[in-house]
Scaffold this motif. Structure first.
Motif, PDB file in Angstrom:
ATOM      1  N   GLN A  59       1.645   7.478  -7.398  1.00 45.51           N
ATOM      2  CA  GLN A  59       1.618   5.871  -7.438  1.00 45.51           C
ATOM      3  C   GLN A  59       1.153   5.614  -5.531  1.00 45.51           C
ATOM      4  O   GLN A  59       0.347   5.280  -5.340  1.00 45.51           O
ATOM      5  N   TRP A  60       2.538   5.252  -5.173  1.00 47.38           N
ATOM      6  CA  TRP A  60       3.015   5.026  -4.121  1.00 47.38           C
ATOM      7  C   TRP A  60       1.191   6.126  -3.183  1.00 47.38           C
ATOM      8  O   TRP A  60       1.485   5.853  -1.867  1.00 47.38           O
ATOM      9  N   LEU A  61       1.623   7.513  -2.863  1.00 47.22           N
ATOM     10  CA  LEU A  61       0.760   8.547  -2.448  1.00 47.22           C
ATOM     11  C   LEU A  61      -0.708   7.502  -2.151  1.00 47.22           C
ATOM     12  O   LEU A  61      -1.477   7.344  -1.364  1.00 47.22           O
ATOM     13  N   PHE A  62      -1.277   7.289  -3.307  1.00 49.49           N
ATOM     14  CA  PHE A  62      -2.930   6.709  -3.236  1.00 49.49           C
ATOM     15  C   PHE A  62      -2.712   4.979  -3.370  1.00 49.49           C
ATOM     16  O   PHE A  62      -3.655   4.614  -3.825  1.00 49.49           O
ATOM     17  N   ILE A  81      -0.032   6.523   2.266  1.00 53.59           N
ATOM     18  CA  ILE A  81      -0.213   7.490   2.439  1.00 53.59           C
ATOM     19  C   ILE A  81      -1.355   8.473   3.255  1.00 53.59           C
ATOM     20  O   ILE A  81      -2.061   8.902   4.204  1.00 53.59           O
ATOM     21  N   VAL A  82      -2.061   8.599   1.934  1.00 49.49           N
ATOM     22  CA  VAL A  82      -3.173   9.349   2.278  1.00 49.49           C
ATOM     23  C   VAL A  82      -4.211   8.450   2.656  1.00 49.49           C
ATOM     24  O   VAL A  82      -4.468   8.877   3.587  1.00 49.49           O
ATOM     25  N   ASP A  85     -10.152   3.025   4.387  1.00 50.66           N
ATOM     26  CA  ASP A  85      -9.205   1.976   4.544  1.00 50.66           C
ATOM     27  C   ASP A  85      -9.257   0.721   3.340  1.00 50.66           C
ATOM     28  O   ASP A  85     -10.425   0.056   2.437  1.00 50.66           O
ATOM     29  N   ARG A  86      -8.486   0.757   2.559  1.00 49.98           N
ATOM     30  CA  ARG A  86      -7.413  -0.086   1.249  1.00 49.98           C
ATOM     31  C   ARG A  86      -8.946   0.374   0.437  1.00 49.98           C
ATOM     32  O   ARG A  86      -8.693  -0.045  -0.453  1.00 49.98           O
ATOM     33  N   ILE A 133      -7.162  12.082  -9.580  1.00 44.99           N
ATOM     34  CA  ILE A 133      -6.011  11.524  -9.216  1.00 44.99           C
ATOM     35  C   ILE A 133      -5.040  12.333 -10.863  1.00 44.99           C
ATOM     36  O   ILE A 133      -3.902  13.128  -9.807  1.00 44.99           O
ATOM     37  N   LEU A 134      -5.297  12.018 -11.615  1.00 46.60           N
ATOM     38  CA  LEU A 134      -4.592  12.569 -12.598  1.00 46.60           C
ATOM     39  C   LEU A 134      -4.090  14.435 -12.764  1.00 46.60           C
ATOM     40  O   LEU A 134      -4.061  14.700 -13.362  1.00 46.60           O
ATOM     41  N   VAL A 135      -5.682  15.019 -12.956  1.00 43.67           N
ATOM     42  CA  VAL A 135      -5.552  16.304 -12.475  1.00 43.67           C
ATOM     43  C   VAL A 135      -4.803  16.651 -11.701  1.00 43.67           C
ATOM     44  O   VAL A 135      -3.973  17.723 -12.179  1.00 43.67           O
ATOM     45  N   VAL A 136      -5.044  16.020 -10.403  1.00 44.69           N
ATOM     46  CA  VAL A 136      -3.899  16.659  -9.044  1.00 44.69           C
ATOM     47  C   VAL A 136      -2.908  16.694 -10.136  1.00 44.69           C
ATOM     48  O   VAL A 136      -2.048  17.270  -9.635  1.00 44.69           O
TER      49      VAL A 136
END
Length: 343
Positions: free
Chosen positions: A171-174, A180-181, A194-195, A208-211
């Motif tokens: 969650q924080w990565l995305f 940071i992504v 950007d944002r 994202i859930l698949v990853v």
């Protein structure tokens, strides 16, 4: 010397043979075996065939399994056959309605959309997991001892991370503002990120859930497949290389047939785990945005909690179990047919 021997023998009491004579002359009398010590259960160290002691030892485990597994399943089946809502949850006077909840569920078009999304989610995850795990296992097999130890340690640490912790990290990565992504992609020149709100777009949240599921599942599958690769005799590889077989042909003709039982076992486990994925989706998106990440387990919880329809939620859970069982039955029939042809 004969005189001394005769005098010694003369002083021995009558009727008791001398120990020296018994050693030189006739063989010693065999001792009668002692009778076995018996108790009320038979010979010591053995249990009678009808003894209840082994069953008493197993009874706590069996009772715990029945309470934790069988009772909730039976309770869910019963609720799915009743009119069970919030009022019935409080009062306890649920009315039996038979298969009406299943009829309502199976005639709902939204339910079948969720079913299709569930199978798509499962297929994408399982294919990526098995492909990456096989590649990682093959790489580990070809590494030296230091590299193999480092990779296996990293896989174990990734596998041991709690599900909630890993989901929070993703969650924080995305995150749209602090992730940071987005920061990395923007720094590489992709200004459109950007944002960028990843969890506000259905395909992005689904990806994202698949990853996340693949990242959590690959370590176990890779370690298990590497253990299977370690059992392949090296002589088979040497013979194949002497015959001039390329690497792909060696894998298809030598490696995969040897590890196929373990490969199929891991595949079936990944199908089960992916089919019932709930925690990651519920914590990260709650099935949203919209219904983009809603699969059958999430749909069952949403129906039971949001709509107060515990009967429909239980029916959805039972349909999920039946679908998963049907997939595994078809898979195992195909596996047994292949094994029979190989024999």
């Amino acid at each position: 010397m004969p005189v001394i021997r005769e005098r010694t023998a003369a002083h021995l009491p009558l009727g008791r043979p001398s120990r020296r004579r018994s050693q030189r002359g006739s063989a010693p009398r065999p001792r009668r075996p002692a009778p076995p010590i018996r108790d009320h259960d038979g010979p010591r160290g053995r249990l009678r065939p009808g003894s209840a002691w082994p069953y008493l030892l197993v009874a706590p485990t069996v009772l715990g399994m029945l309470y934790l597994l069988v009772y909730p399943l039976a309770r869910a089946v019963l609720i799915s056959l009743q009119d069970f809502r919030l009022r019935q949850l409080i009062s306890g006077d649920a009315r039996f309605v038979g298969l009406r909840n299943y009829e309502t569920l199976l005639t709902d078009g939204h339910f079948w959309q969720v079913v299709r999304r569930t199978f798509l989610f499962m297929a994408v995850d399982v294919v990526l997991i098995m492909l990456l795990a096989t590649l990682v296992a093959l790489v580990i097999e070809r590494l030296g001892r230091p590299g193999r130890t480092a990779v296996l340690s990293a896989l174990v640490l990734a596998w041991a991370m709690p599900v909630i912790a890993a989901t929070t990290v993703f969650q924080w990565l995305f995150h749209s503002e602090f992730g940071i992504v987005n920061h990395t992609l923007t720094g590489l020149g992709f200004d459109s990120f950007d944002r960028y709100p990843w969890f506000a777009h259905g395909p992005a949240a689904f990806t994202i859930l698949v990853v996340l599921i693949v990242w959590q599942s690959v370590p176990f599958a890779a370690i298990t497949l590497y253990s299977a690769l370690a059992t392949v005799p090296p002589e088979l590889y040497e013979s194949a290389r002497i015959d001039g077989a390329p690497a792909g042909r060696i894998f298809r003709s030598v490696t995969f047939p040897m590890i196929r039982p373990i490969f199929m076992l891991v595949l079936s486990l990944e199908v089960i785990w992916t089919f019932k994925a709930f925690v990651q989706i519920w914590v990260m998106t709650n099935g949203g945005p919209g219904d983009a990440t809603t699969i059958l387990p999430v749909y069952a919880v949403q129906t039971a909690l949001a709509s107060q329809r515990y009967d429909l939620g239980s029916a959805a859970s039972m349909v999920t179990v039946l679908m998963m069982a049907a997939v595994l039955v078809v898979y195992f029939r195909q596996l047994f047919r292949q094994e029979g042809e190989a024999l």
